[in-house]
Design a protein around this motif. Structure first.
Motif, mmCIF file in Angstrom:
data_model
loop_
_atom_site.group_PDB
_atom_site.id
_atom_site.type_symbol
_atom_site.label_atom_id
_atom_site.label_comp_id
_atom_site.label_asym_id
_atom_site.label_seq_id
_atom_site.Cartn_x
_atom_site.Cartn_y
_atom_site.Cartn_z
ATOM 1 N N THR A 46 -11.801 58.238 -14.842
ATOM 2 C CA THR A 46 -10.920 57.389 -15.651
ATOM 3 C C THR A 46 -9.694 56.944 -14.850
ATOM 4 O O THR A 46 -9.203 55.832 -15.036
ATOM 5 C CB THR A 46 -10.472 58.115 -16.936
ATOM 6 N N PHE A 47 -9.231 57.799 -13.952
ATOM 7 C CA PHE A 47 -8.089 57.439 -13.103
ATOM 8 C C PHE A 47 -8.433 56.253 -12.217
ATOM 9 O O PHE A 47 -7.661 55.276 -12.128
ATOM 10 C CB PHE A 47 -7.670 58.629 -12.242
ATOM 11 N N LEU A 49 -10.865 54.013 -12.592
ATOM 12 C CA LEU A 49 -11.056 52.829 -13.441
ATOM 13 C C LEU A 49 -9.715 52.202 -13.825
ATOM 14 O O LEU A 49 -9.539 50.977 -13.792
ATOM 15 C CB LEU A 49 -11.836 53.208 -14.697
ATOM 16 N N ARG A 50 -8.765 53.051 -14.186
ATOM 17 C CA ARG A 50 -7.438 52.563 -14.579
ATOM 18 C C ARG A 50 -6.724 51.902 -13.396
ATOM 19 O O ARG A 50 -6.068 50.862 -13.557
ATOM 20 C CB ARG A 50 -6.606 53.720 -15.133
ATOM 21 N N GLU A 51 -6.868 52.492 -12.205
ATOM 22 C CA GLU A 51 -6.216 51.933 -11.026
ATOM 23 C C GLU A 51 -6.788 50.559 -10.675
ATOM 24 O O GLU A 51 -6.060 49.668 -10.232
ATOM 25 C CB GLU A 51 -6.379 52.890 -9.837
ATOM 26 N N GLU A 53 -8.035 48.378 -12.795
ATOM 27 C CA GLU A 53 -7.484 47.424 -13.761
ATOM 28 C C GLU A 53 -6.004 47.170 -13.509
ATOM 29 O O GLU A 53 -5.524 46.054 -13.679
ATOM 30 C CB GLU A 53 -7.718 47.936 -15.178
ATOM 31 N N ASN A 54 -5.278 48.208 -13.092
ATOM 32 C CA ASN A 54 -3.852 48.049 -12.825
ATOM 33 C C ASN A 54 -3.594 47.113 -11.645
ATOM 34 O O ASN A 54 -2.512 46.519 -11.536
ATOM 35 C CB ASN A 54 -3.198 49.409 -12.546
ATOM 36 N N LYS A 93 -14.218 49.611 -23.114
ATOM 37 C CA LYS A 93 -14.926 50.885 -23.272
ATOM 38 C C LYS A 93 -15.333 51.128 -24.722
ATOM 39 O O LYS A 93 -16.418 51.616 -25.012
ATOM 40 C CB LYS A 93 -14.046 52.031 -22.779
ATOM 41 N N TYR A 141 -12.952 49.591 -6.225
ATOM 42 C CA TYR A 141 -11.514 49.617 -5.939
ATOM 43 C C TYR A 141 -11.214 48.810 -4.679
ATOM 44 O O TYR A 141 -10.293 47.978 -4.653
ATOM 45 C CB TYR A 141 -11.047 51.059 -5.781
#
Length: 233
Positions: A46-47, A49-51, A53-54, A93, A141
Motif C-alpha cells: 500500500t505504501f 501504491l500510494r507513492e 499516486e503521490n 480500490k 514506480y
C-alpha cells in the motif's frame, strides 16, 4: 448395444473431464484474486501504491489482473508477472472490491498494470509471497518517476536491478529455497545481478545481448537507489 454403451460412457467421461477442467480454471482465477486482495492489505504494498499516486500517476481500475499464461503444449508460462506499459488512469480500490470473484480484464492490454499468471499462482499463494507483486510495483514506480525507455537495455537493466533488490526476492530465505547460497559474503548482490541478468535474457528487446555487462555497467548507481524507501527493506 455394447458399442452404444461404450460410446455413451466415453461421452459422459469426456463431459465430466471438461467440467472438472473448467472448475479447476475457475478456482485458480478465484485463488489469484484472493491472493491479490490479501496483498493489498500489506503495508509495504500500500505504501508503494500510494507513492506512485503521490507522484502524479493515478492507477487504473483494475490495476492488478489475473489471467492464464500457459500458452503451449509444453505448458510453459509466458511470464510469471509483467508490468504492462501505457498511460495511467485512476485506480479505485473500492470499486475493485465490489466483485469478489472476477477482475474485469477486457481490452486491458496497453494500459498500465500488474499481470499475475493465475495458472502458476499456487507457488506464490502457498508461501504468501508478496515479492512477485512488489517487484512489478517497483517497475511501475520507476516508470512514473523517470519515464523509462523500456526498449533501452541499459535502462531496463537498472529497472531490474532495483526491482530485484527492493522486492525482497533476494533475501536469505528465497535464496535458500532456490539452492543458490554459496556463501554469505556478497550473496545478496550476486542474487540481484543474477536475477536482473536473467530478466534481460528473457526480454524480447535484450535477449541475445551481453546482459551481464549491461547489469554491471549500471549496477552501483541503480543498486544504491532505494526510492521510494529510505533504505532497503
Amino acid at each position: 448395444m455394447s458399442d452404444n454403451n461404450t460410446s455413451g460412457n466415453n461421452t459422459s467421461s469426456t463431459n465430466q473431464n471438461h467440467s472438472q477442467a473448467k472448475e479447476a480454471l475457475l478456482q485458480s482465477h478465484k485463488n489469484c484474486i484472493s491472493f491479490v486482495k490479501k496483498q493489498l492489505s500489506d503495508p509495504v504494498i500500500t505504501f508503494v501504491l500510494r507513492e506512485i499516486e503521490n507522484m502524479g500517476c493515478p492507477l487504473p481500475n483494475p490495476f492488478f489482473r489475473c489471467e492464464r499464461c500457459l500458452h503451449s503444449s509444453l505448458d510453459k508460462p509466458k511470464f510469471s508477472a509483467a508490468y504492462v506499459l501505457g498511460s495511467f488512469d485512476k485506480f479505485d480500490k473500492d470499486e475493485q472490491e465490489t466483485d469478489s470473484d472476477t477482475i474485469d480484464t477486457d481490452n486491458f492490454f496497453g494500459k498500465p498494470g500488474v499481470l499475475l499468471c493465475e495458472d502458476v499462482m499456487e507457488r506464490y499463494s502457498k508461501s504468501d509471497d508478496k515479492t512477485v507483486i512488489l517487484h512489478e510495483l517497483i517497475h511501475a514506480y520507476d516508470d512514473c518517476r523517470a519515464m523509462i525507455n523500456w526498449k533501452s537495455c541499459e535502462q531496463l537493466a537498472c529497472a531490474e536491478i532495483r526491482a530485484s533488490s527492493l522486492s525482497g526476492e533476494c533475501d536469505f530465505l528465497h535464496e535458500t529455497r532456490r539452492g543458490k547460497l554459496s556463501g554469505l559474503r556478497g550473496q545478496f548482490m550476486n542474487c540481484v545481478k543474477r536475477r536482473a541478468t536473467l530478466s534481460l535474457n528473457s526480454s524480447a528487446i535484450c535477449g541475445g545481448q551481453d546482459n551481464a555487462k549491461h547489469v554491471e555497467d549500471v549496477f552501483k548507481t541503480c543498486f544504491n537507489d532505494t526510492e521510494p524507501f529510505i533504505k532497503r527493506i
